[in-house]
Design a protein around this motif. Sequence first.
Motif: not given
Length: 327
Positions: A53-56, A58-59, A135, A139
């Motif tokens: 996912t985008l959040s995965e 990014f972090f 992304v 990041a």
Amino acid sequence: MSDESEDSPPVVRSQDRAASGVPAAGWALGDRFSWEEIHQRLLASADEEIDSTLSELFFSGFTAGFAIVLTFIGYTVGTATFPNNRFLAAVLYPIGFMYIILGRYELYTETTLPPVKLVLTRLASLPLLLRMWSVVLLANVIGAAFGAFILANTHVLTQAEMEVGVEFLQHGLELGWWDLFFKALFAGWLVAGVVWLNTAVRDTISRVVITYLVFFTIPVLGLYHVVSSGAEALFVVFLETPSPGVLTLIYEFWLPILLGNTTGGVVLVALASYAQAKTRRYPEIRVLSTREMLFSLKGGRPFETPRPGIQLPENGGGPEEESDTTR
């Protein structure tokens, strides 16, 4: 022995395959993979990454960018301690990259090879690849900026070590656009090669040695990595020392390194390795159409593509594992 048994395919033990269906051990030699087997393992790894996912993304990318500051610290300390010996000065340079690669964080240059191979085999679309690159790169830069800001506003580094950090950027600017590009091109080739080599081995010790030696080569040869070089530039910006403007740093320093790393990773590694692999590696997996390749975000598990080595049953049910007699 009968002719029928002689013609039957060799048996592959179930423990020789990962859950994704790709080889966990070599067919001819258990501890050594063939080119085709490495290719399968790389595609499975890329499928796992591009499906994040985008959040995965990014972090994971942020963590990698912050970890790259360890490389900056190690290199500045080493250079300040051994200013006339580039080999000793680079001893601690790989430390940040080892955290990133062994910890499976997302680093831009490391993501050039595997996802590109998915696109070349038509298992993921170009927009999905560009989304992942964007992304992860963003990041990485934000994470590196966070670490550089801390270093510039604290006393983690001594005054002499800070001056060395400033000299890194000054030396890069003196090289010129095209020199930076070609130095970064070879660095991109090396980093993408690490991904291929780490996929070809099965134990952590080998991965540690490969990762350390390859990244040790980058500063020794005077090459440039886009994220670590970005940390160097951001450190100087946050230090508020006299330096070219931010736009100048982006165009004359960071941009040629970015393009060089990307070219080295994509053209010299991904395209070359794809040319030596079969176009239709997995006939049981539906490849994307040209329209889907260019205008969709399909690929990986959202595309419901079965893993290499897993076949969809004809009745449309869930995926079934290959027979143990199928190579």
